[in-house]
Design a protein around this motif. Structure first.
Motif, PDB file in Angstrom:
ATOM      1  N   ARG A  86       0.835  -1.216   0.000  1.00  0.00           N
ATOM      2  CA  ARG A  86       0.000   0.000   0.000  1.00  0.00           C
ATOM      3  C   ARG A  86       0.861   1.254   0.000  1.00  0.00           C
ATOM      4  NH1 ARG A  86      -3.602  -3.033   3.473  1.00  0.00           N
ATOM      5  NH2 ARG A  86      -2.498  -2.247   5.303  1.00  0.00           N
ATOM      6  N   GLY A  87       2.000   1.189   0.710  1.00  0.00           N
ATOM      7  CA  GLY A  87       2.903   2.345   0.700  1.00  0.00           C
ATOM      8  C   GLY A  87       3.466   2.603  -0.686  1.00  0.00           C
ATOM      9  N   VAL A  88       3.870   1.537  -1.373  1.00  0.00           N
ATOM     10  CA  VAL A  88       4.376   1.683  -2.741  1.00  0.00           C
ATOM     11  C   VAL A  88       3.269   2.175  -3.666  1.00  0.00           C
ATOM     12  CG1 VAL A  88       5.353   0.436  -4.710  1.00  0.00           C
ATOM     13  CG2 VAL A  88       6.148  -0.082  -2.394  1.00  0.00           C
ATOM     14  N   GLU A  89       2.056   1.670  -3.464  1.00  0.00           N
ATOM     15  CA  GLU A  89       0.939   2.093  -4.310  1.00  0.00           C
ATOM     16  C   GLU A  89       0.668   3.588  -4.175  1.00  0.00           C
ATOM     17  OE1 GLU A  89      -3.892   1.338  -4.564  1.00  0.00           O
ATOM     18  OE2 GLU A  89      -2.598  -0.214  -3.735  1.00  0.00           O
ATOM     19  N   ARG A  90       0.703   4.091  -2.943  1.00  0.00           N
ATOM     20  CA  ARG A  90       0.482   5.541  -2.752  1.00  0.00           C
ATOM     21  C   ARG A  90       1.561   6.357  -3.462  1.00  0.00           C
ATOM     22  NH1 ARG A  90      -1.100   3.605   2.466  1.00  0.00           N
ATOM     23  NH2 ARG A  90       1.011   3.890   3.267  1.00  0.00           N
ATOM     24  N   MET A  91       2.795   5.883  -3.400  1.00  0.00           N
ATOM     25  CA  MET A  91       3.882   6.595  -4.073  1.00  0.00           C
ATOM     26  C   MET A  91       3.682   6.572  -5.583  1.00  0.00           C
ATOM     27  SD  MET A  91       7.941   5.708  -4.208  1.00  0.00           S
ATOM     28  CE  MET A  91       7.569   4.325  -5.299  1.00  0.00           C
ATOM     29  N   ILE A  92       3.288   5.414  -6.115  1.00  0.00           N
ATOM     30  CA  ILE A  92       3.102   5.295  -7.562  1.00  0.00           C
ATOM     31  C   ILE A  92       1.959   6.178  -8.037  1.00  0.00           C
ATOM     32  CG2 ILE A  92       2.321   3.691  -9.355  1.00  0.00           C
ATOM     33  CD1 ILE A  92       4.073   1.570  -8.116  1.00  0.00           C
ATOM     34  N   ILE A  93       0.880   6.232  -7.270  1.00  0.00           N
ATOM     35  CA  ILE A  93      -0.245   7.099  -7.646  1.00  0.00           C
ATOM     36  C   ILE A  93       0.212   8.552  -7.736  1.00  0.00           C
ATOM     37  CG2 ILE A  93      -2.443   8.014  -6.822  1.00  0.00           C
ATOM     38  CD1 ILE A  93      -3.081   5.233  -5.758  1.00  0.00           C
ATOM     39  N   TYR A 176      -3.936   2.594 -15.444  1.00  0.00           N
ATOM     40  CA  TYR A 176      -2.899   1.732 -14.874  1.00  0.00           C
ATOM     41  C   TYR A 176      -3.498   0.797 -13.829  1.00  0.00           C
ATOM     42  CZ  TYR A 176       0.269   5.165 -16.983  1.00  0.00           C
ATOM     43  OH  TYR A 176       0.922   5.983 -17.863  1.00  0.00           O
ATOM     44  N   THR A 177      -2.842  -0.365 -13.701  1.00  0.00           N
ATOM     45  CA  THR A 177      -3.156  -1.290 -12.613  1.00  0.00           C
ATOM     46  C   THR A 177      -1.906  -1.487 -11.775  1.00  0.00           C
ATOM     47  OG1 THR A 177      -2.563  -3.268 -13.898  1.00  0.00           O
ATOM     48  CG2 THR A 177      -4.864  -2.526 -13.998  1.00  0.00           C
ATOM     49  N   ARG A 184      -6.204   3.545 -11.763  1.00  0.00           N
ATOM     50  CA  ARG A 184      -6.757   4.618 -12.590  1.00  0.00           C
ATOM     51  C   ARG A 184      -7.248   4.012 -13.893  1.00  0.00           C
ATOM     52  NH1 ARG A 184      -3.397   9.825 -14.698  1.00  0.00           N
ATOM     53  NH2 ARG A 184      -2.917   8.451 -16.468  1.00  0.00           N
ATOM     54  N   PRO A 185      -8.539   4.150 -14.211  1.00  0.00           N
ATOM     55  CA  PRO A 185      -9.049   3.594 -15.471  1.00  0.00           C
ATOM     56  C   PRO A 185      -8.567   4.420 -16.663  1.00  0.00           C
ATOM     57  CG  PRO A 185     -10.771   4.821 -14.367  1.00  0.00           C
ATOM     58  CD  PRO A 185      -9.609   4.805 -13.421  1.00  0.00           C
ATOM     59  N   ALA A 186      -8.541   3.789 -17.811  1.00  0.00           N
ATOM     60  CA  ALA A 186      -8.197   4.503 -19.043  1.00  0.00           C
ATOM     61  C   ALA A 186      -9.403   5.315 -19.503  1.00  0.00           C
ATOM     62  CB  ALA A 186      -7.781   3.508 -20.124  1.00  0.00           C
TER      63      ALA A 186
END
Length: 202
Positions: A86-93, A176-177, A184-186
């Protein structure tokens, strides 16, 4: 006198009135005293069976405690990995808009004078994408695909019979998934057949 003594030593049977066999009586008593008690009645055997039962209970308890501990350890490890993800996901977002900025910069200049600039931006964008994809980020395929409401978001419809219904004509923004989950949907434009569109309006 000796004969009288022998007569006194004789033991008579009350049932028959005849002298009883003293030897057999005494031997029966001796054999009864020599026989050991049965195993089921032995205090030592009872104590041994009790100890074996207690040992079995303790063994089963230990097995259950070990299984509980293994499950707890696995759950803690799974929670730790999920929290890290979840931490990596927040950074990627937070970094996805940077990818969008690179894409706009690359597409904004077709002038050959900016070719070297475009190559540099493309290289930087690729390095950023490689780093993010290694952590589980994936691009949602949308261009020339059939619309999928799970990963695409349509903001425009174009009537046409040249393509299948739901065909994606244009991608306004990439989706992106992250580890299979849509973050985020296309954003897309899709084809709608005129007849089906008129039927839905009615």
């Amino acid at each position: 006198m000796a004969e009288a003594k022998r007569e006194e030593d004789k033991i008579f049977s009350y049932d028959t009135g005849k002298p009883a066999d003293n030897t057999s009586a005494f031997s029966a008593d001796d054999s009864a005293q020599d026989d050991p008690p049965s195993a089921g009645e032995s205090p030592l055997s009872i104590e041994l069976a009790k100890l074996r039962a207690e040992k079995e209970d303790l063994t089963q308890t230990l097995v259950r405690r070990q299984a509980d501990f293994d499950n707890y350890r696995k759950r803690v490890e799974r929670d730790r990995q999920e929290e890290a993800r979840r931490g990596v996901e927040r950074m990627i977002i937070d970094l996805i808009p940077v990818l969008d900025g690179f894409d706009r910069a690359i597409q904004s200049h077709d002038d050959p004078a900016f070719e070297e600039y475009r190559k540099g931006v493309t290289l930087i964008r690729k390095q950023l994408w490689d780093a993010l994809s290694r952590h589980g980020l994936q691009l949602i395929e949308a261009e020339n695909k059939i619309f999928d409401p799970h990963v695409h978001q349509a903001i425009e419809r174009a009537e046409s019979n040249e393509h299948p219904d739901g065909f994606i004509l244009h991608v306004f923004q990439d989706g992106y998934t992250f580890h299979g989950r849509v973050i985020r949907p296309a954003i897309v434009r899709v084809v709608v057949h005129p007849a089906k569109h008129s039927h839905s309006e009615n």
